[in-house]
Design a protein around this motif. Structure first.
Motif, PDB file in Angstrom:
ATOM      1  N   GLY A   1      -3.843   5.043   0.743  1.00 39.29           N
ATOM      2  CA  GLY A   1      -2.998   3.849   0.748  1.00 39.29           C
ATOM      3  C   GLY A   1      -3.676   2.635   0.149  1.00 39.29           C
ATOM      4  N   ASN A   2      -4.951   2.761  -0.257  1.00 37.66           N
ATOM      5  CA  ASN A   2      -5.647   1.625  -0.845  1.00 37.66           C
ATOM      6  C   ASN A   2      -5.324   1.521  -2.326  1.00 37.66           C
ATOM      7  OD1 ASN A   2      -7.017   0.957   1.555  1.00 37.66           O
ATOM      8  ND2 ASN A   2      -8.567   2.544   1.144  1.00 37.66           N
TER       9      ASN A   2
ATOM     10  N   LEU B   1      -3.117   3.541  12.151  1.00 42.44           N
ATOM     11  CA  LEU B   1      -2.949   4.949  12.497  1.00 42.44           C
ATOM     12  C   LEU B   1      -2.376   5.741  11.321  1.00 42.44           C
ATOM     13  CD1 LEU B   1      -1.670   4.687  16.178  1.00 42.44           C
ATOM     14  CD2 LEU B   1      -3.873   5.582  15.396  1.00 42.44           C
ATOM     15  N   TYR B   2      -1.546   5.102  10.524  1.00 48.12           N
ATOM     16  CA  TYR B   2      -1.033   5.775   9.322  1.00 48.12           C
ATOM     17  C   TYR B   2      -2.167   6.019   8.331  1.00 48.12           C
ATOM     18  CZ  TYR B   2       1.602   6.560   5.028  1.00 48.12           C
ATOM     19  OH  TYR B   2       2.090   7.074   3.855  1.00 48.12           O
ATOM     20  N   ARG B   3      -3.013   5.017   8.134  1.00 42.41           N
ATOM     21  CA  ARG B   3      -4.167   5.205   7.238  1.00 42.41           C
ATOM     22  C   ARG B   3      -5.061   6.332   7.749  1.00 42.41           C
ATOM     23  NH1 ARG B   3      -3.987  -0.553   7.117  1.00 42.41           N
ATOM     24  NH2 ARG B   3      -5.615  -0.655   8.713  1.00 42.41           N
ATOM     25  N   LEU B   4      -5.277   6.369   9.062  1.00 42.95           N
ATOM     26  CA  LEU B   4      -6.081   7.440   9.647  1.00 42.95           C
ATOM     27  C   LEU B   4      -5.459   8.804   9.351  1.00 42.95           C
ATOM     28  CD1 LEU B   4      -8.258   8.585  11.602  1.00 42.95           C
ATOM     29  CD2 LEU B   4      -6.658   8.116  13.467  1.00 42.95           C
ATOM     30  N   ALA B   5      -4.148   8.926   9.562  1.00 46.97           N
ATOM     31  CA  ALA B   5      -3.466  10.202   9.338  1.00 46.97           C
ATOM     32  C   ALA B   5      -3.540  10.623   7.876  1.00 46.97           C
ATOM     33  CB  ALA B   5      -2.011  10.106   9.797  1.00 46.97           C
ATOM     34  N   VAL B   6      -3.373   9.677   6.955  1.00 45.90           N
ATOM     35  CA  VAL B   6      -3.443  10.005   5.524  1.00 45.90           C
ATOM     36  C   VAL B   6      -4.842  10.467   5.154  1.00 45.90           C
ATOM     37  CG1 VAL B   6      -3.322   9.046   3.188  1.00 45.90           C
ATOM     38  CG2 VAL B   6      -1.538   8.496   4.845  1.00 45.90           C
ATOM     39  N   ARG B   7      -5.862   9.779   5.664  1.00 46.65           N
ATOM     40  CA  ARG B   7      -7.232  10.163   5.320  1.00 46.65           C
ATOM     41  C   ARG B   7      -7.593  11.527   5.900  1.00 46.65           C
ATOM     42  NH1 ARG B   7      -8.133   4.306   6.149  1.00 46.65           N
ATOM     43  NH2 ARG B   7      -8.797   3.423   4.148  1.00 46.65           N
TER      44      ARG B   7
ATOM     45  N   ARG C   1       0.710  12.203   2.281  1.00 42.61           N
ATOM     46  CA  ARG C   1       1.480  11.099   2.853  1.00 42.61           C
ATOM     47  C   ARG C   1       2.671  11.585   3.677  1.00 42.61           C
ATOM     48  NH1 ARG C   1       1.490   5.801   1.402  1.00 42.61           N
ATOM     49  NH2 ARG C   1      -0.164   5.088   0.009  1.00 42.61           N
ATOM     50  N   THR C   2       3.400  12.560   3.150  1.00 42.24           N
ATOM     51  CA  THR C   2       4.602  13.023   3.833  1.00 42.24           C
ATOM     52  C   THR C   2       4.273  13.615   5.196  1.00 42.24           C
ATOM     53  OG1 THR C   2       5.698  13.469   1.718  1.00 42.24           O
ATOM     54  CG2 THR C   2       6.599  14.542   3.668  1.00 42.24           C
ATOM     55  N   ILE C   3       3.247  14.460   5.233  1.00 42.72           N
ATOM     56  CA  ILE C   3       2.850  15.061   6.499  1.00 42.72           C
ATOM     57  C   ILE C   3       2.321  13.990   7.449  1.00 42.72           C
ATOM     58  CG2 ILE C   3       1.262  16.697   7.588  1.00 42.72           C
ATOM     59  CD1 ILE C   3       1.413  18.383   5.059  1.00 42.72           C
TER      60      ILE C   3
END
Length: 201
Positions: free
Chosen positions: A120-121, A51-57, A62-64
């Protein structure tokens, strides 16, 4: 690295070790609905990274993404007793986080700053030939640019399908859309991405 999610508050919370028990996800959800924080923390551990990867993409920041994820998990804990079908938890938690991301995008009409972390990759040094590494990073950068150019409603369909491997039925639940609409948006997303990546053919 994904952020650390704080333990959710709850007046009836009970702390019990769950790591040593081979419970399935539905059982964990039911126990979390009964107020067991440890069961919910196990669910958070399961879904936090994807879910973090989804949010970043989606948000390209990253912060948001960390803030949205934190708020989303807290909201999920509070709303968990309203989930009538515990076996649908995966689609339910994706819906909460995805909608919060889309709300954030709507609230920030000005383009969010592109996060150069590629969602994040990373590629570890020494894993491959330096020339191939550079080309791979350039390809990822181009894909990120092409994804950023997609309208959010198309971008989220592509990410949920290609990255998170959700079925059309699950995405239909997450976005509260007919499956036919999901298919149509995904087709448009793939077409636009193909045009954006034409130089790599």
């Amino acid at each position: 690295m994904s952020p650390t999610i704080a333990s959710p508050p709850g007046p009836t919370a009970q702390h019990r070790p769950v790591e040593s028990v081979n419970w399935d996800e539905t059982t964990l959800v039911v126990r979390a609905q009964a107020g067991e924080v440890a069961a919910f923390e196990f669910l958070v551990d399961t879904y936090e990274a994807p879910l973090y990867r989804l949010a970043v993409r989606l948000l390209r920041n990253r912060t948001i993404a960390e803030d949205v994820l934190q708020e989303g998990f807290i909201a999920a804990w509070r709303k968990l007793p309203t989930l009538n079908a515990p076996e649908t938890f995966r689609a339910w938690i994706y819906r909460i986080i995805t909608r919060r991301c889309l709300d954030q995008l709507r609230a920030s009409r000005d383009q969010l700053q592109l996060d150069e972390t590629n969602g994040g990759n990373t590629t570890r040094a020494g894993d491959t030939d330096p020339a191939i590494t550079v080309e791979t990073e350039q390809l990822r950068h181009s894909l990120n640019r092409a994804l950023t150019d997609l309208p959010p409603q198309l971008r989220v369909c592509w990410i949920l399908t290609e990255v998170d491997q959700l079925s059309y039925a699950d995405i239909s639940q997450v976005l509260d859309l007919p499956v036919s609409t999901v298919r149509g948006r995904l087709a448009r997303a793939r077409h636009q991405l193909a045009e954006g990546m034409a130089s790599w053919r």
